[in-house]
Enzyme design. Structure first.
Site, short mmCIF file in Angstrom:
data_model
loop_
_atom_site.label_atom_id
_atom_site.label_comp_id
_atom_site.label_asym_id
_atom_site.label_seq_id
_atom_site.Cartn_x
_atom_site.Cartn_y
_atom_site.Cartn_z
NE ARG A 297 41.56 40.34 33.90
CZ ARG A 297 42.02 39.46 34.79
NH1 ARG A 297 42.66 38.40 34.41
NH2 ARG A 297 41.83 39.69 36.07
CB THR B 261 40.97 41.43 40.26
OG1 THR B 261 41.44 40.86 39.03
CG2 THR B 261 42.05 42.31 40.83
CB SER C 80 46.84 47.07 45.25
OG SER C 80 46.27 46.03 44.50
CE LYS D 50 52.11 46.62 40.72
NZ LYS D 50 51.56 45.50 41.48
C1 PLP Z 1 51.57 44.05 41.10
C2 PLP Z 1 51.74 43.16 42.31
C3 PLP Z 1 52.75 42.20 42.36
C4 PLP Z 1 53.56 41.84 41.15
O1 PLP Z 1 54.49 42.80 40.86
P1 PLP Z 1 55.01 42.94 39.35
O2 PLP Z 1 56.32 43.60 39.48
O3 PLP Z 1 53.98 43.73 38.62
O4 PLP Z 1 55.11 41.55 38.81
C5 PLP Z 1 52.99 41.54 43.55
N1 PLP Z 1 52.24 41.77 44.64
C6 PLP Z 1 51.22 42.65 44.61
C7 PLP Z 1 50.42 42.86 45.84
C8 PLP Z 1 50.92 43.35 43.44
O5 PLP Z 1 49.89 44.17 43.40
#
Ligand code: PLP
Length: 425
Positions: free
Chosen positions: A21, A362, A188, A247
């Site tokens: 990465r 991922t 996601s 997010k």
């Molecule tokens: C990004 C993510 C998390 C973690 O959240 P953060 O606040 O970035 O640590 C948890 N679950 C999923 C499905 C995610 O994509």
């Protein structure tokens, strides 16, 4: 003993598998999102970010920034302690009330990240239940997998979104055994949505607890941004709803909501909650402002949805292999780790477009992709520029187009049909 050698070999392994990465050095420009300054080899260049999880651009919202600045000015930069030892600031208490209200639950608990919230909560809940069986969707996020692992509880993995498989596992466990179903609402990387109602029906029939990760849905779906469970009127039938503030809410932190008893137990027993410094008051104040704004305002969700739909249509019409997605996430299939990295490098270096390559682990090998996340601030002009850049990159690197192939017309100024069937995937 040459200790360094082991670390070098571990890194060499990643290079050999083409999944080492590399981070882009970025400086986001508040007020100009999704534009950012990218620094590389001593040069600084303004680029467009197309892979941010700041889905609604709330990280640059003037009210959110003002709340952050005001709280920092009044209370300082840090929390000053763990929750138990002087770190429970008033803005953090207010944030937890706001989150409980968002999901219509008795209580909420805030952690320093979504990752920590999943790991700490799932492990603690499964540990407190006697002889608990954890039923976990096979595509669950790494943070949930860690939580299940750390609980020490027995686990069974059900095939992704496969309710028949889940039911057979529930049936085998029997009604009397403690069972915890852990799953996500929006996955996601593919942008698909879990059959939440069916899972909840099963949980009730077989007397299981439910834990849902709504990280990619909070702020985004539901009339108040309460996620898919709010949109589908299912929040009250889920035991624990987990989310992030990092997010769509544009700040930092994670949380769970549920009954007072569950929340109090996690608060009292989870090492990942207890033995770490609390979220700073400025972040808590900013998060509360963002949540409150998105409870009332549809404008961001509407604009985001429009731009995501348009992005899918424009890219699919150019013959690009846009993967099927029921949500705001637009995955474009490359199918090879080397090509995926090269495509990302070319987009950034030649076109000033930043989309991080998504490779194994991922996503499964052979499904390497560019994961595009349009926001309300990705204008039609930026979408057109994205299309041109992707087509140029696909041609230059010989990346396969969708099953329909590349249409003869690919310039972005041509008419976009309203409904284009998605190809590839
Ligand atoms: C990004 C993510 C998390 C973690 O959240 P953060 O606040 O970035 O640590 C948890 N679950 C999923 C499905 C995610 O994509």
């Amino acid at each position: 003993m040459n200790y360094q050698r082991f670390f070098e070999e571990a890194i060499d392994q990643l290079h050999a598998e083409r999944r080492y990465r590399v981070f882009a050095d970025l400086e986001r420009i508040a007020g100009k999102f999704p534009r950012a300054i990218w620094r590389s080899n001593g040069r600084a260049e303004e680029i467009t970010v197309w892979c941010s999880n700041d889905y609604l651009g709330m990280g640059q919202h003037p009210d959110v920034i003002a709340a952050f600045q005001k709280a920092a000015g009044k209370m300082g930069s840090g929390a000053g302690g763990t929750r138990n030892i002087s770190g429970t600031s008033n803005p953090l208490v207010a944030l937890e009330l706001e989150l409980a209200d968002l999901h219509d639950k008795e209580a909420a608990l805030v952690f320093t990240s979504g990752f920590v919230s999943n790991e700490a909560s799932i492990s603690t809940i499964a540990k407190l239940l006697p002889n608990c069986l954890v039923l976990s969707d096979e595509l669950n996020h790494a943070s949930m997998i860690e939580g299940v692992r750390r609980s020490g509880a027995e686990k069974k993995i059900f095939r992704h979104n496969d309710v028949a498989h889940l039911e057979s596992l529930l049936q085998a466990a029997g009604r009397e055994r403690a069972k915890l179903i852990v799953f996500e609402s929006v996955y996601s990387m593919d942008g698909d949505i879990a059959p939440i109602k069916q899972i909840v029906d099963l949980a009730e029939r077989y007397n299981a607890m439910t834990y849902i990760d709504e990280v990619h849905a909070v702020g985004m779906y539901g009339p108040r941004g309460g996620g898919i469970t709010e949109r589908e009127g299912l929040a009250d039938r889920i035991d624990i709803i987990e989310g992030t503030l990092a997010k769509a809410f544009g700040t930092l932190g994670g949380y769970i909501t549920g009954t007072s008893a569950v929340i109090d137990a996690v608060r009292s027993y989870a090492p990942g909650f207890i033995f770490t410094t609390a979220l700073p008051p400025a972040i808590a104040a900013a998060a509360t402002t963002s949540i409150r704004h998105l409870k009332r305002s549809q404008a961001e969700r509407d604009a985001q949805s429009r731009q995501a739909t348009r992005t899918k249509q424009v890219l699919a019409a150019a013959g690009l292999p846009v993967m099927e997605s029921a949500t705001h996430i637009v995955p474009v299939l490359v199918g090879d780790p080397e090509l995926c990295k090269m495509a990302s490098d070319r987009l950034l270096g030649v076109h000033g477009i930043y989309i991080q390559p998504i490779n194994y682990p991922t996503v499964p090998r052979g499904t390497e992709r560019l994961r595009i996340t349009p926001t309300p601030f990705h204008s039609d002009a930026l979408i057109a520029a994205l299309q041109d850049a992707l087509v140029e990159t696909w041609d230059a690197l010989g990346i396969p187009y969708g099953s329909a192939g590349r249409p003869s017309v690919t310039k972005s100024d041509r008419i976009i049909p309203l409904l284009v069937p998605k190809s590839g995937g």
